[in-house]
Design a protein around this motif. Structure first.
Motif, mmCIF file in Angstrom:
data_model
loop_
_atom_site.group_PDB
_atom_site.id
_atom_site.type_symbol
_atom_site.label_atom_id
_atom_site.label_comp_id
_atom_site.label_asym_id
_atom_site.label_seq_id
_atom_site.Cartn_x
_atom_site.Cartn_y
_atom_site.Cartn_z
ATOM 1 N N GLU A 256 0.675 -1.326 0.086
ATOM 2 C CA GLU A 256 0.331 0.319 0.448
ATOM 3 C C GLU A 256 0.659 1.372 0.212
ATOM 4 O OE1 GLU A 256 -2.938 3.514 0.814
ATOM 5 O OE2 GLU A 256 -0.960 2.553 1.907
ATOM 6 N N ALA A 261 -6.440 4.287 4.800
ATOM 7 C CA ALA A 261 -7.508 3.363 5.599
ATOM 8 C C ALA A 261 -7.748 2.005 4.810
ATOM 9 C CB ALA A 261 -8.230 3.628 6.816
ATOM 10 N N GLU A 262 -8.544 2.228 4.046
ATOM 11 C CA GLU A 262 -9.394 1.668 2.671
ATOM 12 C C GLU A 262 -8.511 0.798 2.193
ATOM 13 O OE1 GLU A 262 -12.259 -0.560 1.459
ATOM 14 O OE2 GLU A 262 -12.264 0.044 3.054
ATOM 15 N N TRP A 264 -5.123 0.034 2.854
ATOM 16 C CA TRP A 264 -5.393 -0.723 3.358
ATOM 17 C C TRP A 264 -5.551 -2.101 3.716
ATOM 18 C CZ3 TRP A 264 -1.344 -3.660 5.707
ATOM 19 C CH2 TRP A 264 -0.043 -3.337 6.117
ATOM 20 N N ARG A 265 -7.427 -2.165 4.304
ATOM 21 C CA ARG A 265 -7.756 -2.912 4.674
ATOM 22 C C ARG A 265 -7.509 -3.714 3.312
ATOM 23 N NH1 ARG A 265 -11.707 -5.163 2.459
ATOM 24 N NH2 ARG A 265 -12.496 -3.689 1.225
ATOM 25 N N GLN A 266 -8.093 -3.606 2.105
ATOM 26 C CA GLN A 266 -8.025 -3.855 0.764
ATOM 27 C C GLN A 266 -6.468 -4.587 0.438
ATOM 28 O OE1 GLN A 266 -9.193 -1.802 -2.948
ATOM 29 N NE2 GLN A 266 -10.791 -0.760 -1.506
ATOM 30 N N GLU A 269 -6.693 -7.819 2.351
ATOM 31 C CA GLU A 269 -7.692 -8.751 1.974
ATOM 32 C C GLU A 269 -7.052 -9.489 0.662
ATOM 33 O OE1 GLU A 269 -10.159 -10.429 3.758
ATOM 34 O OE2 GLU A 269 -10.660 -8.780 5.337
ATOM 35 N N VAL A 290 -6.384 2.552 11.140
ATOM 36 C CA VAL A 290 -6.956 1.154 10.384
ATOM 37 C C VAL A 290 -7.113 0.213 11.039
ATOM 38 C CG1 VAL A 290 -5.697 -0.002 8.956
ATOM 39 C CG2 VAL A 290 -4.624 2.123 9.235
ATOM 40 N N ALA A 291 -8.978 -0.558 9.940
ATOM 41 C CA ALA A 291 -9.211 -1.444 10.908
ATOM 42 C C ALA A 291 -8.611 -2.851 10.185
ATOM 43 C CB ALA A 291 -10.830 -0.519 11.206
ATOM 44 N N PHE A 292 -8.930 -4.326 10.196
ATOM 45 C CA PHE A 292 -8.182 -4.844 9.778
ATOM 46 C C PHE A 292 -9.532 -5.954 10.255
ATOM 47 C CE2 PHE A 292 -4.462 -3.658 9.549
ATOM 48 C CZ PHE A 292 -4.386 -3.566 8.361
ATOM 49 N N ARG A 293 -10.273 -6.949 9.628
ATOM 50 C CA ARG A 293 -11.531 -8.100 9.622
ATOM 51 C C ARG A 293 -10.877 -9.200 10.881
ATOM 52 N NH1 ARG A 293 -12.141 -12.831 6.917
ATOM 53 N NH2 ARG A 293 -10.858 -12.213 5.169
ATOM 54 N N SER A 296 -9.023 -12.461 8.621
ATOM 55 C CA SER A 296 -7.526 -12.096 7.898
ATOM 56 C C SER A 296 -6.969 -12.050 8.123
ATOM 57 C CB SER A 296 -8.119 -10.834 6.712
ATOM 58 O OG SER A 296 -7.423 -9.686 7.679
#
Length: 363
Positions: A256, A261-262, A264-266, A269, A290-293, A296
């Motif tokens: 990234e 932040a979005e 980063w999630r992508q 994933e 920054v938030a992650f599932r 993941s």
């Protein structure tokens, strides 16, 4: 002995840089006077005066990506001499602290310790130099531990970009992730940093390099660097799903390079379950979270941070210069604009508009 130098100075946020004449103190013990020949414009410098970063220490001399020639050395300096070509570096390498003696990080302990010295002044008022460099001036005084000696037969207006964009991008692939041959890599953001990540991944032997950028003008330049597949996120419904589909389950590595932040999630994933590695290169605004599932990460993916590409600035940066000489880097395509110091605000306008990969001031 003090001297007068022309420099681009930031006085506060949301105000363009102004060209000033600064007083520069001569080198003291352990310091080096460098005449800069070139300096690159970076988003990190822009954030110091465009309002996107919290900063209060003004007046400030930005600039941390440059190259030049040593003019004078203070007492005790042994690693460089007058006439040497050097790249000033943001992160010192003292060679003695636990971090420098380790093989896992480039973050010298001295980088995190304040350096009270202020060689620059304006009308008697000390001027802070960004990263203790301030390469938006024709001359700088820096610590010996912040100059990397390089060979003399390379164009300084090109290799100056190795000080930040080159080290950050190439190093993220080659020194942080250590991309394995035959693997698949995804790069989010194909500006100056992302293009260098592509270079690094290609040098490491990546079989497939997928570039992701909303700026379609970046496709041609990124393919010259080594991108094999280009994705415009505005033209697909689900970027993550699309990458998983075309890679048969996800990429081996992702980078990234925007600071979102979005994204980063992508980036996390889109990597493969079991061994995917996502590397954070871009710097998100301080207000972003920054938030992650959770799964993941539980599914075996790894998240890495990369600061200046994990390149040891004085002992490993010369290797990047060698890669340039060997024709392995696309730095010639990276520098899209050469400008004068007086044109610096126009150069930053090009950077904000996405019209330039790297604009370089030639002194």
């Amino acid at each position: 002995m003090a001297m007068k130098v022309r420099a681009a100075v930031a006085h506060r946020q949301k105000v363009p840089l102004t060209i000033e004449t600064l007083d520069l103190d001569g080198p003291r013990a352990g310091e080096v006077l460098v005449e800069l020949k070139a300096s690159g414009l970076c988003h990190s410098d822009l954030s110091l005066f465009d309002g996107s970063r919290d900063w209060t220490d003004y007046p400030l001399l930005p600039g941390h990506e440059g190259a030049g020639v040593v003019l004078e050395c203070g007492a005790g300096v042994t690693s460089v001499k007058p006439g040497d070509h050097v790249i000033p570096v943001a992160i010192p390498e003292c060679g003695e602290c636990p971090a420098c003696r380790s093989t896992v990080t480039n973050l010298c302990d001295h980088y995190f310790q304040p350096w009270p010295r202020r060689p620059f002044s304006l009308d008697g008022r000390p001027v802070r130099a960004f990263c203790e460099l301030g390469t938006f001036a024709s001359h700088i005084v820096v610590r010996e531990t912040q100059v990397c000696r390089i060979r003399k037969d390379v164009p300084l207006e090109t290799v100056c970009c190795l000080a930040c964009a080159g080290a950050t991008g190439i190093g993220a692939a080659a020194y942080t992730a250590r991309v394995a041959p035959g693997t698949t890599v995804v790069v989010f953001g194909l500006g100056g940093i992302g293009t260098n990540v592509v270079d690094g991944a290609r040098i490491c032997g990546a079989a497939r390099i997928i570039g992701v950028d909303t700026n379609t003008a970046r496709e041609a330049s990124s393919r010259l660097a080594g991108v094999t597949d280009f994705i415009n996120p505005r033209q697909v419904d689900d970027v993550v799903g699309h990458i998983r589909e075309i890679t048969g389950g996800g990429a081996d590595y992702s980078f990234e390079c925007v600071g979102s932040a979005e994204l980063w999630r992508q980036a996390v994933e889109c990597t493969r379950i079991g061994w995917g590695m996502a590397v954070m290169v871009g710097v998100p605004p301080s207000v972003e979270t920054v938030a992650f599932r959770p799964r993941s990460i539980l599914e075996g993916r790894r998240i890495m941070g990369s600061y200046l590409g994990n390149v040891k600035t004085r002992t490993e940066l010369p290797q990047l210069v060698e890669w340039f000489v060997e024709g392995k880097l696309s730095l010639d395509q990276l520098v899209t604009h050469r400008i004068s110091l007086d044109q610096i605000n126009s150069g930053f306008d090009l950077l904000k508009q996405g019209s330039a990969l790297r604009s370089v001031i030639v002194y």
